[in-house]
Design a protein around this motif. Sequence first.
Motif, PDB file in Angstrom:
ATOM      1  N   ALA A  48     -16.601 -21.442  25.467  1.00 31.12           N
ATOM      2  CA  ALA A  48     -17.197 -22.749  25.190  1.00 31.12           C
ATOM      3  C   ALA A  48     -16.311 -23.554  24.244  1.00 31.12           C
ATOM      4  N   ALA A  49     -15.734 -22.903  23.240  1.00 30.29           N
ATOM      5  CA  ALA A  49     -14.839 -23.593  22.316  1.00 30.29           C
ATOM      6  C   ALA A  49     -13.591 -24.091  23.040  1.00 30.29           C
ATOM      7  N   ARG A  53     -17.023 -27.531  24.493  1.00 32.96           N
ATOM      8  CA  ARG A  53     -18.473 -27.699  24.516  1.00 32.96           C
ATOM      9  C   ARG A  53     -19.000 -27.813  23.082  1.00 32.96           C
ATOM     10  N   LYS A  54     -19.844 -28.789  22.847  1.00 34.74           N
ATOM     11  CA  LYS A  54     -20.489 -28.920  21.553  1.00 34.74           C
ATOM     12  C   LYS A  54     -21.744 -28.064  21.519  1.00 34.74           C
ATOM     13  N   ARG A  55     -22.174 -27.724  20.322  1.00 29.38           N
ATOM     14  CA  ARG A  55     -23.408 -26.942  20.178  1.00 29.38           C
ATOM     15  C   ARG A  55     -24.576 -27.731  20.769  1.00 29.38           C
ATOM     16  N   GLY A  56     -25.376 -27.063  21.559  1.00 24.28           N
ATOM     17  CA  GLY A  56     -26.486 -27.723  22.204  1.00 24.28           C
ATOM     18  C   GLY A  56     -26.184 -28.147  23.627  1.00 24.28           C
ATOM     19  N   GLU A  57     -24.895 -28.204  24.003  1.00 29.96           N
ATOM     20  CA  GLU A  57     -24.560 -28.536  25.386  1.00 29.96           C
ATOM     21  C   GLU A  57     -24.894 -27.362  26.303  1.00 29.96           C
ATOM     22  N   ASP A  58     -25.096 -27.670  27.564  1.00 29.47           N
ATOM     23  CA  ASP A  58     -25.483 -26.665  28.544  1.00 29.47           C
ATOM     24  C   ASP A  58     -24.389 -25.605  28.706  1.00 29.47           C
ATOM     25  N   PRO A 222     -26.609 -15.411  25.484  1.00 34.14           N
ATOM     26  CA  PRO A 222     -27.054 -16.672  24.877  1.00 34.14           C
ATOM     27  C   PRO A 222     -27.791 -17.586  25.847  1.00 34.14           C
ATOM     28  N   VAL A 223     -28.866 -18.187  25.345  1.00 35.10           N
ATOM     29  CA  VAL A 223     -29.583 -19.231  26.075  1.00 35.10           C
ATOM     30  C   VAL A 223     -29.058 -20.596  25.637  1.00 35.10           C
ATOM     31  N   THR A 224     -28.872 -20.766  24.328  1.00 33.31           N
ATOM     32  CA  THR A 224     -28.304 -21.998  23.780  1.00 33.31           C
ATOM     33  C   THR A 224     -27.643 -21.681  22.443  1.00 33.31           C
ATOM     34  N   HIS A 226     -27.367 -24.171  20.258  1.00 32.55           N
ATOM     35  CA  HIS A 226     -27.819 -25.289  19.420  1.00 32.55           C
ATOM     36  C   HIS A 226     -28.052 -24.789  17.988  1.00 32.55           C
ATOM     37  N   ALA A 227     -27.549 -25.540  17.016  1.00 26.79           N
ATOM     38  CA  ALA A 227     -27.580 -25.093  15.622  1.00 26.79           C
ATOM     39  C   ALA A 227     -28.984 -24.767  15.137  1.00 26.79           C
ATOM     40  N   ARG A 228     -30.009 -25.520  15.608  1.00 23.57           N
ATOM     41  CA  ARG A 228     -31.375 -25.307  15.127  1.00 23.57           C
ATOM     42  C   ARG A 228     -32.244 -24.536  16.114  1.00 23.57           C
ATOM     43  N   GLU A 229     -31.748 -24.330  17.314  1.00 19.52           N
ATOM     44  CA  GLU A 229     -32.563 -23.669  18.340  1.00 19.52           C
ATOM     45  C   GLU A 229     -31.829 -22.507  19.001  1.00 19.52           C
ATOM     46  N   ARG A 230     -30.876 -21.954  18.303  1.00 20.93           N
ATOM     47  CA  ARG A 230     -30.067 -20.883  18.880  1.00 20.93           C
ATOM     48  C   ARG A 230     -30.957 -19.727  19.326  1.00 20.93           C
ATOM     49  N   SER A 231     -30.757 -19.267  20.553  1.00 23.76           N
ATOM     50  CA  SER A 231     -31.585 -18.168  21.059  1.00 23.76           C
ATOM     51  C   SER A 231     -30.790 -17.328  22.054  1.00 23.76           C
TER      52      SER A 231
END
Length: 276
Positions: A48-49, A53-58, A222-224, A226-231
């Motif tokens: 992704a890097a 890809r930014k954090r939160g992108e698909d 990883p599902v996402t 995203h900085a606040r919703e990482r799962s």
Amino acid sequence: MTPATLPGTPGLLLRLAAPVQSWGERSQFNERDTAPFPTRSGVIGLLAAALGRKRGEDIGDLATLSLTVRADRPGTVLRDLHTVGGGLPAPRTVTTAEGKKRSGATATLLSHRYYLADAVFTAAITADSGLLETWAQALRNPHWPPYLGRRSCPPEGPLLLGLVDDPLHHLVHLPIARRTPTGTRTVDVVFHGDQPLDRLGTHPQPGGDDGSTPAGEVTDDPVTFHARERSYRARPRYQRTLTLPAERCRGLGAVYLTALGSYLDQHATRPESALA
């Protein structure tokens, strides 16, 4: 859901080597662990890097890959006692969740961070052929610098070995980044995967597991990011030990890289497979 890998399926070969690398598995708060092998989330994050890809992108396309890892050298676990905020004036100490500044005995935060020192892994990534071409190009010209688990762990030497046919065959037969042992004709090499490993070859360790059943479970899919919703999802972890010819161990440093380049020149079947 990761795809099964069939003979002849194309894939990427990666060399994951660095003075230190760290593949977080259950890290929380002030304890930052490392798994003993590169994780799916870590390798997907690396790609992704490279793709920008930014954090939160698909990351749905990246989640389709299948990952198999050979532990050339498992490395040694290293613990770093990390401090933040110690000895600073009050205005520059660590900020709390409420936006206030820590003071007194709480001004310094301590964390234990674990790394694998002197480890080398060779990884095979399989996925749709069109995706592999895109990922290979990104690894050759990464948007953001790649790192092995943490930003403080840049890879050393070549990262992308190439795009090849039947990457699992090459994963078994590639030169091993390990000194040639004396007094023995064989070495035991551990493989880790997110798919059954019984298709790796015909060199099982006597009495060992053929890798067709899970050795455990790990939550690193990883599902996402995203900085606040990482799962992350749990997935089965497969492991298998193969007994391989000791002569396949081709040393360290430049000696090993020369042997690796010679192998790829002779055996890789795609023009993209030159050592990158």
